[in-house]
Design a protein around this motif. Structure first.
Motif, PDB file in Angstrom:
ATOM      1  N   PHE A  13     -19.838   8.293 -84.293  1.00 55.50           N
ATOM      2  CA  PHE A  13     -19.248   9.862 -85.169  1.00 55.50           C
ATOM      3  C   PHE A  13     -19.918   9.229 -86.628  1.00 55.50           C
ATOM      4  O   PHE A  13     -18.983   7.914 -86.418  1.00 55.50           O
ATOM      5  CB  PHE A  13     -17.887   9.908 -84.579  1.00 55.50           C
TER       6      PHE A  13
ATOM      7  N   MET B 243     -20.257  16.234 -85.993  1.00 63.17           N
ATOM      8  CA  MET B 243     -19.992  16.835 -84.175  1.00 63.17           C
ATOM      9  C   MET B 243     -21.367  16.187 -84.024  1.00 63.17           C
ATOM     10  O   MET B 243     -21.486  15.476 -82.872  1.00 63.17           O
ATOM     11  CB  MET B 243     -19.476  17.945 -83.721  1.00 63.17           C
ATOM     12  N   PHE B 244     -22.517  17.610 -84.015  1.00 64.35           N
ATOM     13  CA  PHE B 244     -23.457  17.652 -83.142  1.00 64.35           C
ATOM     14  C   PHE B 244     -25.340  16.463 -84.425  1.00 64.35           C
ATOM     15  O   PHE B 244     -25.510  15.879 -83.143  1.00 64.35           O
ATOM     16  CB  PHE B 244     -24.302  19.088 -83.410  1.00 64.35           C
TER      17      PHE B 244
ATOM     18  N   MET C 136     -13.089   6.389 -83.327  1.00 65.53           N
ATOM     19  CA  MET C 136     -13.259   7.684 -82.699  1.00 65.53           C
ATOM     20  C   MET C 136     -14.055   7.522 -81.513  1.00 65.53           C
ATOM     21  O   MET C 136     -14.277   8.687 -80.680  1.00 65.53           O
ATOM     22  CB  MET C 136     -14.331   8.579 -83.833  1.00 65.53           C
TER      23      MET C 136
ATOM     24  N   SER D 257     -11.921   6.895 -77.996  1.00 64.54           N
ATOM     25  CA  SER D 257     -10.439   7.252 -77.861  1.00 64.54           C
ATOM     26  C   SER D 257     -12.206   8.404 -77.120  1.00 64.54           C
ATOM     27  O   SER D 257     -11.186   9.591 -76.277  1.00 64.54           O
ATOM     28  CB  SER D 257     -10.443   8.117 -79.281  1.00 64.54           C
ATOM     29  N   SER D 258     -13.360   9.202 -78.035  1.00 66.48           N
ATOM     30  CA  SER D 258     -13.904  10.433 -77.200  1.00 66.48           C
ATOM     31  C   SER D 258     -14.506   9.924 -75.257  1.00 66.48           C
ATOM     32  O   SER D 258     -14.213  10.836 -75.263  1.00 66.48           O
ATOM     33  CB  SER D 258     -14.816  10.960 -77.791  1.00 66.48           C
TER      34      SER D 258
ATOM     35  N   GLY E 270     -18.016  19.595 -77.866  1.00 71.65           N
ATOM     36  CA  GLY E 270     -17.759  18.699 -78.620  1.00 71.65           C
ATOM     37  C   GLY E 270     -18.142  16.953 -77.764  1.00 71.65           C
ATOM     38  O   GLY E 270     -17.485  16.229 -78.301  1.00 71.65           O
ATOM     39  N   LEU E 271     -17.709  17.620 -76.494  1.00 69.50           N
ATOM     40  CA  LEU E 271     -17.656  16.235 -75.724  1.00 69.50           C
ATOM     41  C   LEU E 271     -18.732  14.875 -75.755  1.00 69.50           C
ATOM     42  O   LEU E 271     -18.466  14.581 -74.854  1.00 69.50           O
ATOM     43  CB  LEU E 271     -17.348  16.306 -73.774  1.00 69.50           C
TER      44      LEU E 271
ATOM     45  N   LEU F   8     -19.166  14.159 -78.053  1.00 66.44           N
ATOM     46  CA  LEU F   8     -19.117  12.425 -79.167  1.00 66.44           C
ATOM     47  C   LEU F   8     -18.909  11.207 -78.628  1.00 66.44           C
ATOM     48  O   LEU F   8     -18.947  10.585 -78.983  1.00 66.44           O
ATOM     49  CB  LEU F   8     -17.389  12.912 -79.877  1.00 66.44           C
TER      50      LEU F   8
END
Lengths: 313, 294
Positions: free
Chosen positions: A52, A58-59, A278, A281-282, A44-45, A47
């Motif tokens: 997002f 996620m993908f 998102m 933050s990711s 999930g990194l 992201l």
């Protein structure tokens, strides 16, 4: 004769296979859980490089290139949270090592093992209290209206201080809280090392006429040097991770204190849950994971160079 | 051999340790005494180390309207118990095969577990996984399923299991025992110190957990004790920050006073603090065994 041997090895082999199957079946469920809750989030990194969208997942979300990173590096948060995280963690590492080594040596030098146990039990207690409860205690001490500290200040004729509006004071407040919570448990490892030390060294020193202070200074503390160096290095490996609970709860997430108390972990949380960004933050999470990983690898390598027995692997 | 100066130093060490212990305990005493003080006493003289007069008013207030607390206690006790049992058991199940050098792929599994200590996806991907894909939010399982297997404690157990002499299980193999029998009948009964340590740590982790509720739970009756405690603090902050507006919304009488809040904190922290000294005997031993790499 040969025949029976063959049967025996055959039987042994099938027994081993049976055992292996049993062992695999034992660890299958925990291994699966690790896959779901540890390995999938690693994937999930990606992201961090995406824009997002809840409906795309996620993908499936569209790529954003390095925009998320650019926004972060261009914001003034970047310098602030990096400085706070590294600075405060460095301060904590230094203080906790000095304090817990001093405590372990003092505990080791008193003659009564029973007293040591009592002291240890008392000193470990704060470890079992949540940061929420700790925040209540800090509030009871620092509350501008009824707080114990302000009451004492007034008694001595000093103006009461609004602690929750004074960012300058918080590195010190957080350091005290950190030591309060961790000193008991951190000293255990040094204490255990001292217990395993060859006691004839101290006897020899005392026969030679060394005072207790000299024994401590020249025999006991040198015994701990390697352990201290390794602990420092290992703690530096985690310097990019801040204790979210402590920073979030003790400061009560008061915006006025962010200047000195906002760290990477609180920033990620706030950007995700409060701001709802998102992407950024990711991206910050990605940087923390990757830089943290590199740092752990390097520090482990170094500590292994110093002593084969230490280091995590 | 002990001369005068040594005696002095020993005495001094005790003084230092007693003073330090007092400092560490003092915050708890302040909290306790606030919870036993009258609301007026706090308003008058502020918090103090010892209460001027002891009253149970704060506790009566806390338990007057017990639904929130009983719900939160129920959730926390259920979650802590189930999580402790499941996670200790699952980690032991993983740790035992990792001691077997005859098992094919042992090193690979070792590394697979170990790698999660070095690298992690962090908060955001986990959050999306749990809320968007597994849909665990607002269920009791969100407290239990994530984090059941912690590599650190798996390796602590593995180190301990390795220390059990192989001859004990060897004779059981000869008698035809399989791996499950060895695990349940021999390994587990001989590993009480490490199991007690891990179980205590897992229990306390869950007892003190507020973050799971904060991130994943909106349903009031599913919130954990520590999170409810945090919410009380937050609500008061909100009231203080814009008093006039808030007064219209909430009956001022319903806001717990300073002492009632401290009583809540005592009620929330108490059980964990009472349990811990009973485990301490195992605890320090288990920790020092586990911290030495095996």
């Amino acid at each position: 004769m040969n025949n029976t041997n063959n049967v025996k090895t055959h039987r042994k082999k099938s027994l081993r296979r049976m055992q292996n199957l049993q062992l695999y079946s034992m660890c299958a469920l925990p291994v699966l859980l690790i896959f779901i809750f540890n390995y999938i989030p690693m994937a999930g990194l990606v992201l961090a490089f995406k824009n997002f969208r809840y409906d795309k997942g996620m993908f499936g979300s569209p790529w954003a290139g390095i925009d998320n990173f650019r926004f972060f590096f261009e914001s003034d948060s970047f310098i602030k949270i990096t400085r706070n995280t590294l600075g405060l963690n460095a301060l904590f590492i230094f203080l906790i090592i000095v304090c817990s080594v001093a405590l372990a040596v003092t505990l080791f030098r008193i003659n009564s093992r029973r007293a040591t146990k009592v002291y240890q039990t008392v000193l470990i207690t704060p470890h079992f209290v949540s940061w929420v409860v700790a925040a209540y205690i800090v509030y009871a001490l620092l509350n501008p209206q009824y707080g114990l500290i302000n009451h004492l200040l007034v008694k001595f004729g000093i103006e009461p201080i609004d602690w929750y509006a004074m960012p300058k004071a918080w590195p010190a407040i957080l350091s005290i809280a950190y030591i309060w919570k961790h000193i008991g448990l951190d000293s255990v490892i040094y204490y255990a090392a001292l217990m395993g030390m060859d006691s004839s060294l101290i006897e020899a020193a005392s026969v030679d006429g060394a005072t207790r202070w000299q024994q401590t200074r020249f025999v006991i503390i040198p015994q701990l040097t390697v352990l201290i160096v390794i602990q420092t290095i290992l703690k530096i490996g985690g310097i990019f991770r801040a204790d979210f609970g402590m920073f979030y709860q003790l400061t009560r997430d008061v915006g006025m204190l962010y200047e000195t108390t906002d760290v990477i972990d609180t920033f990620i949380f706030r950007t995700m849950r409060v701001v709802g960004n998102m992407g950024m933050s990711s991206a910050v999470g990605f940087l923390q994971s990757v830089v943290g990983f590199v740092l752990v690898m390097v520090t482990n390598y170094v500590s292994k160079k110093i002593d084969e027995d230490y280091g995590l692997f | 051999m002990i001369n005068k100066q040594d005696k002095k130093l020993n005495f001094l060490s005790h003084i230092i340790l007693i003073a330090l212990s007092a400092l560490i305990i003092l915050p708890f005493i302040i909290l306790l005494s606030a919870s036993f003080s009258g609301e007026k006493a706090i308003a008058h003289t502020g918090y103090s180390v010892l209460p001027k007069a002891i009253t149970l008013d704060a506790y009566k207030y806390v338990f007057k309207n017990p639904k929130t607390i009983i719900d939160a206690y129920g959730v926390t006790i259920f979650v802590s118990t189930v999580y402790t049992v499941l996670s200790t058991f699952l980690m032991a199940l993983l740790a035992y095969p990792l001691t077997k050098s005859t098992m094919k792929g042992r090193n690979a599994i070792n590394f697979y577990v170990y790698f999660t200590m070095l690298f992690s996806g962090g908060l955001v991907p986990s959050y999306i996984l749990i809320t968007q894909y597994l849909h665990l939010n607002d269920t009791i399982w969100v407290y239990i399923l994530p984090g059941l297997v912690s590599p650190w404690y798996v390796f602590m157990m593995r180190t301990f299991f390795k220390g059990i002499p192989g001859e004990i299980s060897e004779s059981a193999y000869v008698d035809g025992a399989n791996e499950y029998i060895i695990f349940f009948r021999i390994i587990i009964p001989l590993s009480k110190p490490v199991i007690a340590t891990v179980a205590l740590m897992m229990f306390l982790t869950k007892w003190n957990d507020w973050m799971t509720s904060m991130l994943y739970v909106n349903n009031e009756s599913l919130m954990s004790l520590q999170y409810q405690l945090q919410r009380i603090m937050q609500n008061i902050q909100l009231l203080q920050s814009n008093e006039s507006e808030a007064q219209n919304l909430v009956n001022i009488k319903d806001i717990p006073g300073e002492t009632a809040r401290m009583a809540m904190a005592v009620v929330a922290a108490g059980p964990a603090l009472i349990i811990f000294p009973f485990f301490q005997k195992y605890f320090v031993k288990g920790l020092t065994v586990g911290s030495v790499k095996g």
